[in-house]
Design an enzyme around this catalytic site. Structure first.
Site, PDB file in Angstrom:
ATOM      1  N   ASN A 109       0.667  -1.358  -0.217  1.00 58.12           N
ATOM      2  CA  ASN A 109      -0.080   0.068   0.196  1.00 58.12           C
ATOM      3  C   ASN A 109       1.149   1.090   0.562  1.00 58.12           C
ATOM      4  O   ASN A 109       0.767   2.502   0.131  1.00 58.12           O
ATOM      5  CB  ASN A 109      -0.751  -0.373   0.977  1.00 58.12           C
ATOM      6  N   ASN A 132      -5.427  -5.143   2.787  1.00 59.34           N
ATOM      7  CA  ASN A 132      -6.229  -3.906   3.854  1.00 59.34           C
ATOM      8  C   ASN A 132      -7.112  -3.450   2.884  1.00 59.34           C
ATOM      9  O   ASN A 132      -7.253  -2.565   3.254  1.00 59.34           O
ATOM     10  CB  ASN A 132      -5.331  -3.554   4.287  1.00 59.34           C
ATOM     11  N   THR A 241       4.743  -8.307   8.612  1.00 61.05           N
ATOM     12  CA  THR A 241       3.512  -6.902   8.051  1.00 61.05           C
ATOM     13  C   THR A 241       2.805  -8.202   6.551  1.00 61.05           C
ATOM     14  O   THR A 241       2.900  -9.356   6.693  1.00 61.05           O
ATOM     15  CB  THR A 241       4.348  -5.894   7.164  1.00 61.05           C
ATOM     16  N   THR A 242       1.742  -7.641   6.891  1.00 58.54           N
ATOM     17  CA  THR A 242       0.662  -8.935   6.037  1.00 58.54           C
ATOM     18  C   THR A 242       1.196  -9.069   4.920  1.00 58.54           C
ATOM     19  O   THR A 242       1.455  -9.408   3.773  1.00 58.54           O
ATOM     20  CB  THR A 242      -0.308  -7.088   5.573  1.00 58.54           C
ATOM     21  N   GLY A 243       2.169  -7.628   4.257  1.00 61.13           N
ATOM     22  CA  GLY A 243       2.709  -8.174   2.589  1.00 61.13           C
ATOM     23  C   GLY A 243       4.023  -9.134   2.255  1.00 61.13           C
ATOM     24  O   GLY A 243       4.138  -9.694   1.725  1.00 61.13           O
ATOM     25  N   TRP A 263       7.589  -0.047  -0.202  1.00 60.52           N
ATOM     26  CA  TRP A 263       8.529   1.060   0.163  1.00 60.52           C
ATOM     27  C   TRP A 263       8.430   2.386   1.036  1.00 60.52           C
ATOM     28  O   TRP A 263       7.763   2.942   1.168  1.00 60.52           O
ATOM     29  CB  TRP A 263       8.469   2.478  -1.385  1.00 60.52           C
ATOM     30  N   TYR A 276       2.755   7.578   2.963  1.00 59.93           N
ATOM     31  CA  TYR A 276       2.687   5.579   3.609  1.00 59.93           C
ATOM     32  C   TYR A 276       2.522   5.249   2.846  1.00 59.93           C
ATOM     33  O   TYR A 276       2.385   4.417   2.568  1.00 59.93           O
ATOM     34  CB  TYR A 276       2.710   6.320   5.123  1.00 59.93           C
ATOM     35  N   HIS A 277       0.488   5.670   2.412  1.00 63.56           N
ATOM     36  CA  HIS A 277      -0.414   4.800   1.790  1.00 63.56           C
ATOM     37  C   HIS A 277      -0.667   5.211   1.083  1.00 63.56           C
ATOM     38  O   HIS A 277      -0.326   6.550   0.391  1.00 63.56           O
ATOM     39  CB  HIS A 277      -1.653   4.626   2.925  1.00 63.56           C
ATOM     40  N   HIS A 293       5.572  -3.934  14.270  1.00 60.13           N
ATOM     41  CA  HIS A 293       6.189  -4.127  12.488  1.00 60.13           C
ATOM     42  C   HIS A 293       7.590  -3.715  12.186  1.00 60.13           C
ATOM     43  O   HIS A 293       8.560  -2.294  13.110  1.00 60.13           O
ATOM     44  CB  HIS A 293       5.428  -3.632  11.000  1.00 60.13           C
TER      45      HIS A 293
HETATM   46  N1  CTP Z   1       3.810  -1.294   2.537  1.00 58.58           N
HETATM   47  C1  CTP Z   1       5.178  -0.916   2.039  1.00 58.58           C
HETATM   48  N2  CTP Z   1       5.506   0.398   2.604  1.00 58.58           N
HETATM   49  C2  CTP Z   1       4.682   1.314   2.876  1.00 58.58           C
HETATM   50  C3  CTP Z   1       3.546   0.998   3.072  1.00 58.58           C
HETATM   51  C4  CTP Z   1       3.114  -0.577   3.127  1.00 58.58           C
HETATM   52  O1  CTP Z   1       6.025  -1.843   2.141  1.00 58.58           O
HETATM   53  N3  CTP Z   1       4.882   2.623   3.086  1.00 58.58           N
HETATM   54  C5  CTP Z   1       3.618  -2.367   2.859  1.00 58.58           C
HETATM   55  C6  CTP Z   1       3.787  -3.416   4.244  1.00 58.58           C
HETATM   56  O2  CTP Z   1       4.274  -4.976   3.081  1.00 58.58           O
HETATM   57  C7  CTP Z   1       2.691  -3.602   4.003  1.00 58.58           C
HETATM   58  C8  CTP Z   1       1.525  -3.690   3.070  1.00 58.58           C
HETATM   59  O3  CTP Z   1       2.336  -3.282   1.992  1.00 58.58           O
HETATM   60  O4  CTP Z   1       1.717  -4.751   5.085  1.00 58.58           O
HETATM   61  C9  CTP Z   1       0.152  -3.241   3.364  1.00 58.58           C
HETATM   62  O5  CTP Z   1       0.033  -1.909   3.853  1.00 58.58           O
HETATM   63  P1  CTP Z   1      -0.658  -2.134   5.487  1.00 58.58           P
HETATM   64  O6  CTP Z   1      -2.100  -1.506   4.784  1.00 58.58           O
HETATM   65  O7  CTP Z   1      -0.245  -0.326   6.204  1.00 58.58           O
HETATM   66  O8  CTP Z   1      -0.343  -3.477   6.096  1.00 58.58           O
HETATM   67  P2  CTP Z   1       0.229  -3.222   7.306  1.00 58.58           P
HETATM   68  O9  CTP Z   1       0.748  -1.339   8.109  1.00 58.58           O
HETATM   69  O10 CTP Z   1       1.195  -4.389   7.774  1.00 58.58           O
HETATM   70  O11 CTP Z   1      -1.208  -3.534   8.180  1.00 58.58           O
HETATM   71  P3  CTP Z   1      -1.167  -2.900  10.231  1.00 58.58           P
HETATM   72  O12 CTP Z   1      -0.511  -2.487  10.840  1.00 58.58           O
HETATM   73  O13 CTP Z   1      -2.910  -2.755  10.039  1.00 58.58           O
HETATM   74  O14 CTP Z   1      -1.437  -4.739  10.133  1.00 58.58           O
END
Ligand code: CTP
Length: 319
Positions: A109, A132, A241-243, A263, A276-277, A293
């Protein structure tokens, strides 16, 4: 973008080559990413020693009954009961049973996806995993629309759907769920306390509105097994992490794995700011020390795998 993550051949239909064939390449030309089939198979085999995605992707109906008590994986002292609704939504057989895909996309994300134009490429993969319940409609050019599996941490209901405080938010969630149209909705319901009501709300909506999704609730051992695999490989993650979870699972049923939207840094390879997202205003502070994480550490491990040809990370524009 950095030369480590080059989209030499951005098409997922990259030609299989042996690594030896590029040994004497001209060093001034950025290396083309080449899939390392042997390494991918070795990784699959190693991961299978810790978990089996086919089984661990979901608890099955035959193994639980309504009223059963579950201890949360990360909050062992807290328990939840298996409700009638949750039981009704447990799959009878694994949604991944016997599945094999030529190429899979895992879409993280990160805001790095914005202006990437990767949507078309992402949608060409045989199996597309998203995280997510991230929105796609307003971002199709950059993220695509194809969704075969999407995850939903219970916290998403709070963060992205205002805990369904009124009909507007309820309707928004309903629309998002309807748009999934037969894909797998993967809900980690047994991980941490605090998400019980949110999981129940979603379960209720799915049943009440006959939403066409295939629900899956990861096994109790999955998180520790994934962590165990990475720790054994000297990647000292706190909680995957989910990823990373999705990559680890995908090794079982995907021949070639392509990662987009990974990233975890506020500045891009070109030093420009990166959200971030890609779809909301969540800040990087969110993954500070308080976060369970260790995303940059995970990213480093994924980068190594990219270089070795086990997966392909894309952090630049797609051609
Ligand atoms: N991710 C990333 N860099 C970011 C945001 C996300 O690499 N800036 C990757 C991570 O592997 C993340 C996945 O994208 O697990 C999905 O993003 P997110 O929904 O933010 O997941 P989580 O942070 O794992 O969710 P949570 O904190 O609710 O567990």
């Amino acid at each position: 973008r950095t030369d480590m993550i080059v989209n030499g051949s951005s098409s997922p239909a990259v030609v299989e080559q042996s690594h030896e064939s590029i040994k004497h390449r001209d060093k001034t030309v950025p290396p083309q990413w080449i899939h390392n089939q042997t390494l991918s198979l070795t990784i699959r085999k190693h991961i299978l020693k810790f978990l089996d995605a086919e089984k661990d992707i979901s608890v099955l109906k035959g193994t639980l009954k309504p009223g059963d008590i579950i201890h949360y994986v990360f909050d062992r002292d807290s328990t939840m009961n298996i409700s009638q609704n949750l039981y009704a939504l447990l799959p009878r057989t694994s949604p991944l049973k016997g599945k094999h895909y030529r190429t899979c996309a895992i879409v993280g994300n990160s805001g790095i996806l914005l202006n990437s134009g990767c949507g078309k490429e992402i949608d060409t993969h045989s199996f597309v995993i998203r995280c997510n319940l991230a929105p796609v409609q307003e971002y199709t050019h950059d993220v695509g629309t194809k969704t075969d599996l999407v995850t939903m941490n219970p916290s998403v209901i709070q963060r992205a759907f205002e805990d369904l405080v009124n009909d507007t938010w309820r309707e928004k969630l309903l629309q998002r769920l309807h748009s999934l149209n037969g894909s797998i909705l993967w809900i980690p319901a047994f991980m941490a306390k605090g998400g019980k009501e949110r999981v129940e709300w979603v379960n209720e909506l799915i049943l009440k509105h006959h939403i066409n999704v295939r629900t899956a609730y990861p096994s109790l051992r999955l998180l520790h097994a994934v962590r165990g695999y990475w720790l054994t490989n000297k990647v000292y993650i706190k909680r995957p992490t989910t990823g990373l979870l999705m990559y680890t699972l995908a090794t079982r049923f995907c021949n070639r794995i392509y990662l987009y939207g990974f990233w975890p840094f506020p500045q891009g390879p070109d030093q420009n700011p990166v959200k971030y997202h890609y779809y909301d205003s969540l800040k990087y502070g969110y993954m500070s020390q308080a976060s369970p994480h260790t995303m940059p550490l995970e990213f480093k491990a994924l980068k190594v795998l990219h270089h070795q040809g086990a997966l392909k990370l894309t952090v630049g524009p797609c051609d």
